[in-house]
Design a protein around this motif. Structure first.
Motif, PDB file in Angstrom:
ATOM      1  N   VAL A  72      48.067  60.014  41.185  1.00 46.46           N
ATOM      2  CA  VAL A  72      48.357  59.914  39.757  1.00 46.46           C
ATOM      3  C   VAL A  72      48.730  61.288  39.210  1.00 46.46           C
ATOM      4  O   VAL A  72      49.611  61.422  38.359  1.00 46.46           O
ATOM      5  CB  VAL A  72      47.154  59.323  38.996  1.00 46.46           C
ATOM      6  N   GLN A  73      48.046  62.333  39.703  1.00 43.36           N
ATOM      7  CA  GLN A  73      48.384  63.689  39.270  1.00 43.36           C
ATOM      8  C   GLN A  73      49.839  64.003  39.590  1.00 43.36           C
ATOM      9  O   GLN A  73      50.564  64.560  38.751  1.00 43.36           O
ATOM     10  CB  GLN A  73      47.493  64.720  39.969  1.00 43.36           C
ATOM     11  N   ALA A  74      50.282  63.681  40.803  1.00 44.91           N
ATOM     12  CA  ALA A  74      51.647  64.001  41.198  1.00 44.91           C
ATOM     13  C   ALA A  74      52.652  63.329  40.268  1.00 44.91           C
ATOM     14  O   ALA A  74      53.608  63.968  39.796  1.00 44.91           O
ATOM     15  CB  ALA A  74      51.883  63.578  42.646  1.00 44.91           C
ATOM     16  N   GLU A  75      52.441  62.067  39.999  1.00 49.89           N
ATOM     17  CA  GLU A  75      53.342  61.338  39.099  1.00 49.89           C
ATOM     18  C   GLU A  75      53.335  61.948  37.701  1.00 49.89           C
ATOM     19  O   GLU A  75      54.392  62.145  37.084  1.00 49.89           O
ATOM     20  CB  GLU A  75      52.915  59.874  39.039  1.00 49.89           C
ATOM     21  N   SER A  76      52.147  62.284  37.206  1.00 47.97           N
ATOM     22  CA  SER A  76      52.028  62.862  35.867  1.00 47.97           C
ATOM     23  C   SER A  76      52.625  64.256  35.806  1.00 47.97           C
ATOM     24  O   SER A  76      53.233  64.651  34.802  1.00 47.97           O
ATOM     25  CB  SER A  76      50.554  62.908  35.451  1.00 47.97           C
ATOM     26  N   ALA A  77      52.460  65.035  36.890  1.00 45.93           N
ATOM     27  CA  ALA A  77      53.001  66.394  36.920  1.00 45.93           C
ATOM     28  C   ALA A  77      54.524  66.384  36.888  1.00 45.93           C
ATOM     29  O   ALA A  77      55.147  67.207  36.202  1.00 45.93           O
ATOM     30  CB  ALA A  77      52.507  67.116  38.168  1.00 45.93           C
ATOM     31  N   VAL A  78      55.134  65.457  37.618  1.00 44.59           N
ATOM     32  CA  VAL A  78      56.592  65.343  37.578  1.00 44.59           C
ATOM     33  C   VAL A  78      57.048  65.012  36.160  1.00 44.59           C
ATOM     34  O   VAL A  78      58.012  65.612  35.644  1.00 44.59           O
ATOM     35  CB  VAL A  78      57.073  64.262  38.573  1.00 44.59           C
ATOM     36  N   ARG A  79      56.368  64.095  35.527  1.00 45.46           N
ATOM     37  CA  ARG A  79      56.724  63.688  34.158  1.00 45.46           C
ATOM     38  C   ARG A  79      56.603  64.869  33.203  1.00 45.46           C
ATOM     39  O   ARG A  79      57.497  65.110  32.371  1.00 45.46           O
ATOM     40  CB  ARG A  79      55.803  62.548  33.731  1.00 45.46           C
ATOM     41  N   LEU A  89      47.162  72.467  37.551  1.00 45.94           N
ATOM     42  CA  LEU A  89      46.921  71.319  38.411  1.00 45.94           C
ATOM     43  C   LEU A  89      45.615  71.470  39.172  1.00 45.94           C
ATOM     44  O   LEU A  89      45.040  72.550  39.256  1.00 45.94           O
ATOM     45  CB  LEU A  89      48.079  71.173  39.403  1.00 45.94           C
ATOM     46  N   ASP A  90      45.176  70.363  39.772  1.00 43.25           N
ATOM     47  CA  ASP A  90      43.979  70.394  40.597  1.00 43.25           C
ATOM     48  C   ASP A  90      44.372  70.167  42.043  1.00 43.25           C
ATOM     49  O   ASP A  90      45.490  69.752  42.349  1.00 43.25           O
ATOM     50  CB  ASP A  90      42.963  69.343  40.127  1.00 43.25           C
ATOM     51  N   LYS A  91      43.439  70.448  42.926  1.00 43.07           N
ATOM     52  CA  LYS A  91      43.678  70.177  44.341  1.00 43.07           C
ATOM     53  C   LYS A  91      43.080  68.805  44.693  1.00 43.07           C
ATOM     54  O   LYS A  91      42.123  68.371  44.053  1.00 43.07           O
ATOM     55  CB  LYS A  91      43.084  71.285  45.207  1.00 43.07           C
ATOM     56  N   PRO A  92      43.654  68.108  45.677  1.00 38.40           N
ATOM     57  CA  PRO A  92      44.923  68.405  46.311  1.00 38.40           C
ATOM     58  C   PRO A  92      46.071  68.091  45.360  1.00 38.40           C
ATOM     59  O   PRO A  92      45.924  67.280  44.444  1.00 38.40           O
ATOM     60  CB  PRO A  92      44.938  67.470  47.525  1.00 38.40           C
ATOM     61  N   LEU A  93      47.204  68.731  45.596  1.00 39.06           N
ATOM     62  CA  LEU A  93      48.349  68.548  44.711  1.00 39.06           C
ATOM     63  C   LEU A  93      48.775  67.092  44.632  1.00 39.06           C
ATOM     64  O   LEU A  93      49.141  66.595  43.562  1.00 39.06           O
ATOM     65  CB  LEU A  93      49.516  69.405  45.209  1.00 39.06           C
ATOM     66  N   VAL A  97      52.915  63.980  51.326  1.00 44.74           N
ATOM     67  CA  VAL A  97      53.875  65.080  51.306  1.00 44.74           C
ATOM     68  C   VAL A  97      55.042  64.759  50.374  1.00 44.74           C
ATOM     69  O   VAL A  97      55.505  65.626  49.625  1.00 44.74           O
ATOM     70  CB  VAL A  97      54.375  65.371  52.733  1.00 44.74           C
ATOM     71  N   ALA A  98      55.506  63.522  50.408  1.00 47.22           N
ATOM     72  CA  ALA A  98      56.632  63.150  49.545  1.00 47.22           C
ATOM     73  C   ALA A  98      56.284  63.341  48.074  1.00 47.22           C
ATOM     74  O   ALA A  98      57.101  63.842  47.287  1.00 47.22           O
ATOM     75  CB  ALA A  98      57.043  61.706  49.811  1.00 47.22           C
ATOM     76  N   GLN A  99      55.080  62.954  47.674  1.00 45.46           N
ATOM     77  CA  GLN A  99      54.655  63.149  46.290  1.00 45.46           C
ATOM     78  C   GLN A  99      54.589  64.635  45.952  1.00 45.46           C
ATOM     79  O   GLN A  99      55.004  65.061  44.874  1.00 45.46           O
ATOM     80  CB  GLN A  99      53.290  62.507  46.068  1.00 45.46           C
ATOM     81  N   GLY A 100      54.048  65.438  46.875  1.00 47.44           N
ATOM     82  CA  GLY A 100      53.964  66.873  46.635  1.00 47.44           C
ATOM     83  C   GLY A 100      55.327  67.508  46.487  1.00 47.44           C
ATOM     84  O   GLY A 100      55.534  68.373  45.622  1.00 47.44           O
ATOM     85  N   ARG A 101      56.280  67.082  47.312  1.00 47.16           N
ATOM     86  CA  ARG A 101      57.641  67.623  47.204  1.00 47.16           C
ATOM     87  C   ARG A 101      58.260  67.267  45.863  1.00 47.16           C
ATOM     88  O   ARG A 101      59.004  68.071  45.284  1.00 47.16           O
ATOM     89  CB  ARG A 101      58.491  67.080  48.348  1.00 47.16           C
ATOM     90  N   SER A 102      57.978  66.076  45.368  1.00 49.32           N
ATOM     91  CA  SER A 102      58.552  65.688  44.080  1.00 49.32           C
ATOM     92  C   SER A 102      58.034  66.578  42.958  1.00 49.32           C
ATOM     93  O   SER A 102      58.779  66.896  42.024  1.00 49.32           O
ATOM     94  CB  SER A 102      58.243  64.214  43.785  1.00 49.32           C
TER      95      SER A 102
END
Length: 294
Positions: A72-79, A89-93, A97-102
């Motif tokens: 959820v963090q990854a999706e919110s961070a992209v937004r 951000l918090d860990k883990p990102l 890997v695909a979410q982290g790259r986005s």
């Protein structure tokens, strides 16, 4: 800097919200959560406003702190990055890997600052030790143990669905990697991975600097056995990571300092989203090996 908080769980309540409220360089504008009632309760406790709509919060701030499960963090961070908001951000990102790259791609495309909160990297004693050891040549091997009692003690995180699913590898593994990688160099490969009791995992890494390291990670340790230790051995002898009794709030406030500095035109912080992605890649490699064994 006007900042909002995404997330309403125990970590948001005990760490993020107090740090944002106390920081002199931040204006804690409000909080959004996936449950409106939880957002209202947290906002009341910390003297801020609850937002029912995440885009409304993004419109009112320059930055966001995120305390949500990794996916959820990854999706919110992209937004948030696409909206031009700096990211604490918090860990883990991310959970993959695909979410982290986005996240990294969105940060680069928008030109926003990012800092991932690896606790040890924002504690003065441990960060000074990491900097000192990184300047020393000839490390031969390292041993890291990060043992928590989340699933065996009285922890507010015991029922966390993502921790139940991903285990210690993804929860405390980032802490160990955040200490080892800047000292020994990037992990060139995960050479071994094996399960232990509960969610315990044992890893062996090769590093770019020529050393190898072993990691023991668990959230299932007996409470009396919980704790973290890192030992380095090499030509300079033996050294141990110093312990810190400091809680997460002061460290998180220093992470906010780092975000402010980077957003103000400074250099990217060593614990930015790109570093968070590299940690995610190592975790995913280890997870693949573990799944192959099971």
């Amino acid at each position: 800097m006007r900042i909002g908080l995404l997330g309403t769980g125990p970590w948001a309540d005990m760490a993020h919200a107090p740090a944002l409220r106390r920081h002199d360089g931040l204006e804690f504008v409000g909080v959004w959560g996936r449950r409106a009632s939880a957002a209202e309760e947290l906002a009341d406790r910390h003297g801020t406003r609850a937002y029912a709509d995440v885009d409304a919060l993004l419109a009112d701030v320059e930055a966001v702190a995120i305390a949500l499960p990794p996916a959820v963090q990854a999706e919110s961070a992209v937004r948030a990055a696409r909206a031009g908001r700096h990211l604490l951000l918090d860990k883990p990102l991310a959970a993959t890997v695909a979410q982290g790259r986005s996240v990294v791609e969105a940060v680069r495309a928008s030109g926003v600052a990012s800092v991932v909160f690896f606790t040890a990297r924002f504690q003065p004693e441990t960060e000074a030790w990491i900097t000192e050891q990184a300047a020393v040549d000839g490390w031969f091997t390292a041993r890291a143990q990060w043992l928590g009692a989340v699933f065996t003690g009285d922890s507010p995180f015991a029922d966390s669905p993502w921790r139940r699913e991903k285990g210690a590898l993804w929860d405390v593994g980032p802490h160990a990697l955040s200490v080892l990688l800047p000292v020994l160099g990037d992990a060139t490969r995960v050479t071994a991975a094996a399960p232990g009791p509960g969610d315990t995992v044992h890893l062996v890494l090769d590093h770019a600097g020529g050393a190898s390291s072993s990691l023991t990670l668990s959230l299932s340790a007996p409470p009396a056995a919980a704790g973290a230790a890192v030992e380095l051995r090499g030509r300079a002898g033996v050294t141990l990571l110093p312990e810190s009794a400091e809680g997460p709030v002061p460290a998180l406030m220093r992470a906010a300092d780092a975000l402010l500095a980077s957003a103000g035109g400074g250099q990217p912080h060593p614990c930015d989203a790109s570093f968070g992605l590299r940690v995610t890649e190592v975790l995913a490699e280890a997870e693949t090996l573990l799944n192959g064994r099971w």
